[in-house]
Structure formats: structure tokens, C-alpha cells
Write a protein that holds these residues in place. Sequence first.
Motif, PDB file in Angstrom:
ATOM      1  N   SER A  80       0.821  -1.197   0.000  1.00  0.00           N
ATOM      2  CA  SER A  80       0.000   0.000   0.000  1.00  0.00           C
ATOM      3  C   SER A  80       0.863   1.258   0.000  1.00  0.00           C
ATOM      4  CB  SER A  80      -0.921   0.002   1.227  1.00  0.00           C
ATOM      5  OG  SER A  80      -1.699   1.173   1.267  1.00  0.00           O
ATOM      6  N   ILE A  81       1.899   1.291   0.834  1.00  0.00           N
ATOM      7  CA  ILE A  81       2.791   2.454   0.885  1.00  0.00           C
ATOM      8  C   ILE A  81       3.559   2.599  -0.426  1.00  0.00           C
ATOM      9  CG2 ILE A  81       4.841   3.411   2.010  1.00  0.00           C
ATOM     10  CD1 ILE A  81       3.841   2.227   4.638  1.00  0.00           C
ATOM     11  N   ALA A  82       4.029   1.483  -0.978  1.00  0.00           N
ATOM     12  CA  ALA A  82       4.801   1.531  -2.223  1.00  0.00           C
ATOM     13  C   ALA A  82       3.962   2.085  -3.373  1.00  0.00           C
ATOM     14  CB  ALA A  82       5.325   0.140  -2.576  1.00  0.00           C
ATOM     15  N   LYS A  83       2.703   1.683  -3.455  1.00  0.00           N
ATOM     16  CA  LYS A  83       1.841   2.198  -4.525  1.00  0.00           C
ATOM     17  C   LYS A  83       1.578   3.690  -4.355  1.00  0.00           C
ATOM     18  CE  LYS A  83      -0.585  -2.053  -5.854  1.00  0.00           C
ATOM     19  NZ  LYS A  83      -1.892  -2.747  -5.906  1.00  0.00           N
ATOM     20  N   LYS A  84       1.385   4.121  -3.113  1.00  0.00           N
ATOM     21  CA  LYS A  84       1.217   5.553  -2.864  1.00  0.00           C
ATOM     22  C   LYS A  84       2.491   6.317  -3.210  1.00  0.00           C
ATOM     23  CE  LYS A  84      -2.300   5.537   0.841  1.00  0.00           C
ATOM     24  NZ  LYS A  84      -2.733   4.128   0.798  1.00  0.00           N
ATOM     25  N   LEU A  85       3.641   5.716  -2.891  1.00  0.00           N
ATOM     26  CA  LEU A  85       4.922   6.345  -3.196  1.00  0.00           C
ATOM     27  C   LEU A  85       5.117   6.469  -4.702  1.00  0.00           C
ATOM     28  CD1 LEU A  85       7.512   7.463  -1.955  1.00  0.00           C
ATOM     29  CD2 LEU A  85       8.445   5.139  -1.961  1.00  0.00           C
ATOM     30  N   GLN A  86       4.767   5.428  -5.438  1.00  0.00           N
ATOM     31  CA  GLN A  86       4.846   5.481  -6.892  1.00  0.00           C
ATOM     32  C   GLN A  86       3.995   6.620  -7.439  1.00  0.00           C
ATOM     33  OE1 GLN A  86       2.782   2.343  -8.921  1.00  0.00           O
ATOM     34  NE2 GLN A  86       4.009   2.533 -10.790  1.00  0.00           N
ATOM     35  N   ALA A  87       2.763   6.737  -6.971  1.00  0.00           N
ATOM     36  CA  ALA A  87       1.857   7.780  -7.463  1.00  0.00           C
ATOM     37  C   ALA A  87       2.384   9.178  -7.139  1.00  0.00           C
ATOM     38  CB  ALA A  87       0.471   7.587  -6.856  1.00  0.00           C
ATOM     39  N   GLU A  88       2.938   9.333  -5.944  1.00  0.00           N
ATOM     40  CA  GLU A  88       3.438  10.657  -5.540  1.00  0.00           C
ATOM     41  C   GLU A  88       4.690  11.033  -6.322  1.00  0.00           C
ATOM     42  OE1 GLU A  88       2.586  14.062  -3.332  1.00  0.00           O
ATOM     43  OE2 GLU A  88       1.461  12.183  -3.587  1.00  0.00           O
ATOM     44  N   PHE A  89       5.586  10.072  -6.545  1.00  0.00           N
ATOM     45  CA  PHE A  89       6.763  10.330  -7.367  1.00  0.00           C
ATOM     46  C   PHE A  89       6.345  10.746  -8.781  1.00  0.00           C
ATOM     47  CE2 PHE A  89       9.817   7.539  -4.752  1.00  0.00           C
ATOM     48  CZ  PHE A  89      10.478   8.642  -4.261  1.00  0.00           C
ATOM     49  N   GLU A  90       5.399  10.026  -9.348  1.00  0.00           N
ATOM     50  CA  GLU A  90       4.968  10.323 -10.718  1.00  0.00           C
ATOM     51  C   GLU A  90       4.306  11.690 -10.811  1.00  0.00           C
ATOM     52  OE1 GLU A  90       4.309   5.729 -12.314  1.00  0.00           O
ATOM     53  OE2 GLU A  90       2.582   6.891 -11.598  1.00  0.00           O
ATOM     54  N   LYS A  91       3.674  12.130  -9.733  1.00  0.00           N
ATOM     55  CA  LYS A  91       3.051  13.456  -9.733  1.00  0.00           C
ATOM     56  C   LYS A  91       4.088  14.561  -9.550  1.00  0.00           C
ATOM     57  CE  LYS A  91       0.982  15.176  -6.124  1.00  0.00           C
ATOM     58  NZ  LYS A  91       0.054  15.392  -4.985  1.00  0.00           N
ATOM     59  N   ASP A  92       4.995  14.387  -8.599  1.00  0.00           N
ATOM     60  CA  ASP A  92       5.959  15.437  -8.274  1.00  0.00           C
ATOM     61  C   ASP A  92       7.216  15.400  -9.141  1.00  0.00           C
ATOM     62  OD1 ASP A  92       4.159  16.011  -6.332  1.00  0.00           O
ATOM     63  OD2 ASP A  92       5.538  15.824  -4.632  1.00  0.00           O
ATOM     64  N   MET A  93       7.535  14.244  -9.707  1.00  0.00           N
ATOM     65  CA  MET A  93       8.755  14.101 -10.517  1.00  0.00           C
ATOM     66  C   MET A  93       8.395  13.409 -11.831  1.00  0.00           C
ATOM     67  SD  MET A  93      11.079  12.783  -7.271  1.00  0.00           S
ATOM     68  CE  MET A  93      12.662  12.771  -8.081  1.00  0.00           C
ATOM     69  N   PRO A  94       7.609  14.071 -12.685  1.00  0.00           N
ATOM     70  CA  PRO A  94       7.105  13.419 -13.905  1.00  0.00           C
ATOM     71  C   PRO A  94       8.186  13.020 -14.901  1.00  0.00           C
ATOM     72  CG  PRO A  94       6.642  15.774 -13.936  1.00  0.00           C
ATOM     73  CD  PRO A  94       7.144  15.463 -12.562  1.00  0.00           C
ATOM     74  N   ASP A  95       9.376  13.590 -14.758  1.00  0.00           N
ATOM     75  CA  ASP A  95      10.465  13.262 -15.677  1.00  0.00           C
ATOM     76  C   ASP A  95      11.240  12.023 -15.239  1.00  0.00           C
ATOM     77  OD1 ASP A  95      11.253  14.756 -13.432  1.00  0.00           O
ATOM     78  OD2 ASP A  95      13.144  15.328 -14.379  1.00  0.00           O
ATOM     79  N   VAL A  96      10.858  11.441 -14.096  1.00  0.00           N
ATOM     80  CA  VAL A  96      11.562  10.279 -13.557  1.00  0.00           C
ATOM     81  C   VAL A  96      10.702   9.032 -13.737  1.00  0.00           C
ATOM     82  CG1 VAL A  96      12.544   9.229 -11.479  1.00  0.00           C
ATOM     83  CG2 VAL A  96      12.806  11.687 -11.872  1.00  0.00           C
ATOM     84  N   LYS A  97      11.326   7.968 -14.212  1.00  0.00           N
ATOM     85  CA  LYS A  97      10.634   6.692 -14.383  1.00  0.00           C
ATOM     86  C   LYS A  97      10.605   5.950 -13.051  1.00  0.00           C
ATOM     87  CE  LYS A  97      11.091   2.273 -16.863  1.00  0.00           C
ATOM     88  NZ  LYS A  97      11.962   1.483 -17.786  1.00  0.00           N
ATOM     89  N   ILE A  98       9.421   5.471 -12.672  1.00  0.00           N
ATOM     90  CA  ILE A  98       9.271   4.725 -11.420  1.00  0.00           C
ATOM     91  C   ILE A  98       9.000   3.258 -11.749  1.00  0.00           C
ATOM     92  CG2 ILE A  98       8.099   4.581  -9.204  1.00  0.00           C
ATOM     93  CD1 ILE A  98       9.562   7.255  -9.759  1.00  0.00           C
ATOM     94  N   VAL A  99       9.837   2.382 -11.233  1.00  0.00           N
ATOM     95  CA  VAL A  99       9.711   0.948 -11.480  1.00  0.00           C
ATOM     96  C   VAL A  99       9.389   0.251 -10.161  1.00  0.00           C
ATOM     97  CG1 VAL A  99      10.894  -1.140 -12.245  1.00  0.00           C
ATOM     98  CG2 VAL A  99      11.327   1.044 -13.413  1.00  0.00           C
ATOM     99  N   MET A 100       8.330  -0.546 -10.169  1.00  0.00           N
ATOM    100  CA  MET A 100       7.924  -1.305  -8.984  1.00  0.00           C
ATOM    101  C   MET A 100       8.453  -2.736  -9.085  1.00  0.00           C
ATOM    102  SD  MET A 100       5.828   0.714  -7.107  1.00  0.00           S
ATOM    103  CE  MET A 100       4.563  -0.263  -6.288  1.00  0.00           C
ATOM    104  N   THR A 101       8.992  -3.253  -7.993  1.00  0.00           N
ATOM    105  CA  THR A 101       9.426  -4.651  -8.002  1.00  0.00           C
ATOM    106  C   THR A 101       8.263  -5.592  -7.731  1.00  0.00           C
ATOM    107  OG1 THR A 101       9.968  -4.621  -5.642  1.00  0.00           O
ATOM    108  CG2 THR A 101      11.719  -4.032  -7.186  1.00  0.00           C
TER     109      THR A 101
END
Length: 305
Positions: A80-101
Motif C-alpha cells: 500500500s505504501i509503495a503504490k502511494k509512493l509510486q503515485a506521488e513520485f509520478e506526480k511530483d517528478m514526472p520526468d523520472v521513471k518509477i519501477v515497482m518490483t
Amino acid sequence: MKNKALKRLIYSLLTFVISFTLLSFKHPSPIKKDPLLADSSFRIRTIIVDAGHGERPPEGGRYSPGTQGSYSFERDITLSIAKKLQAEFEKDMPDVKIVMTRTNKYDVIWGKRAEIAKSNRGDLFISIHCNALPNRTIREVVGHKHHKPVYRSVSVPDRSGKGVLLLVYSTNRIGPQNEALRENEIIGDDNKVETSVEDKAEDPMAVIMLNRMKNKFRKQSIRLADLINDEFTQTDGRPSDGVREQVVFVLDHTAMPSVLVETGYLNNHDDEDYLNSEKGQNEIVASIVRAVEKYRDEAEAVSKN
């Protein structure tokens, strides 16, 4: 003759004073660039977000379920925390690719997690976990015999742990780190001349570079962990056990700055409630994102100096 000698002495003294003044009051030199980050094109382009643990995969095999509290499981909270972290990174750092394990409830073995990080050329690896203390063994009196107390050993929960803990890989386990660095170096551009892992292992210059990269990633990991810890303690007001070096398999096998975030103690009732709440999870995510943004600003500023 005495006058000429005196003049020469005066001129020499004046020259020394002027030279000393110029040297003493010159502008400070710019920050020395780290040769491993001196490329002005350096950017944090990929962040790996790792949700720790999980349920047994449908196909079977090894898995690590993690710890549990009185009503919740680590594997569910970390996802749950990891998915929220992914969403927040994608919102605040749109130029960065987020990869989930891990994106579902099933576990991914640590070797595969490290491989996902390396194959995606991650610049940062952030692993989310929950902590727990083992039970304590105490002795209690269960009766008396011949006027003397009779004891038995009893295992009781230790609920004294509270707050966060940040882990970075220990340099005591260097084999997997070196191997990961070599493998990451082999994954290059199509036009790059590459050598095998075996060739690199025998190349003294490659060994030197590997040691430099390993030391650099360790320092960067500690810096990122410190920033995250500061956000937890200073912004959220949470207690912390600090930043520790520890042998952690998934950190050992990545070839990038890596931090494992123990978000709280599941066998502490207050922490368990916090970790299961939207407020708690959102605060954890916001603190990690702020720390990563500060880290990115520092790293990219170094590359531009």
C-alpha cells in the motif's frame, strides 16, 4: 651601499606582504567535482520502489511473508505504501521513471528484485518494510519448593520498539556488491565495447573503479538515508533508531544507492495503527518524496559545478 640594501629589504618585505594578502583573501575555490558525477548530463532518471515481502506465488516456490501485528500484515502495508509512493513520485517528478518490483500481493524473491533494479538501470533503490522485535524471555515464579521459589522461562512480546529505522548495505559483504556493479557495467549502449565479467574481474583498473563506485554508492546511500530520517523525525515528529549499516541481501545485490526503510514496528500497537491509517501512510510517503527531491537537487547540483 647601506641605502640600496635597505631599499632591497623594504621591496622584498612589501612583495611578501602583497603576495600573502592575495593568497589569504582570494575567493574560495568551487566545490570539487566528484569525477563519478562530473558529467553535466547526470540526472536521476529511474527510481526503483520495492514493496517488501508478499504471499506465496501461485506457482509455488520460496517466499518471504514478513512480520505481522495484532491485526495486519507487513506484506499488505508495504504494498500500500509503495503504490502511494509510486503515485506521488509520478506526480511530483514526472520526468523520472518509477519501477515497482512488486505490484500485487505475491512475493518476489530478493534476487529477482535486485535483477529488476539492475535491468532497469535504476539510479535509486528504495525498499519499504515494517519492523518487529522478537519476543523476550523472562523468568517468573510459578511456586515454591522447600521454601525456595520455582521459576519457569516464559516468552512474552517485546512492544518497546517504536518509530523508524533506515538500513544501508554493509561493506562487510562485498562479493555481491562487486558482482552487481560488474553486471550493471556490462549492460551498456549498443555501441559500447564491452568485456565479460571474468575479464573485468582480472583487470586491476576495473577493480579500482569497482571499489570507487562501491564506496560512492555507500556514501550516497547513507546521505539519502539521513535525509529520509530527518524528514521522519523533524517534520513528522516520529522516533527513530537512526541509520545503520546491515547485511541485507536485496541491498547487497543492487548496484546503485539503496536504502531500506523500516516504517514502524508492527508489534507496537500505536505504530501498527499509524501504519494502517491513511494519515500515517501519506505522511511516510510525503517524507520520503521530500527527502528524494533534496537528494536529487544535491546530486544534480554537484554534476553542474
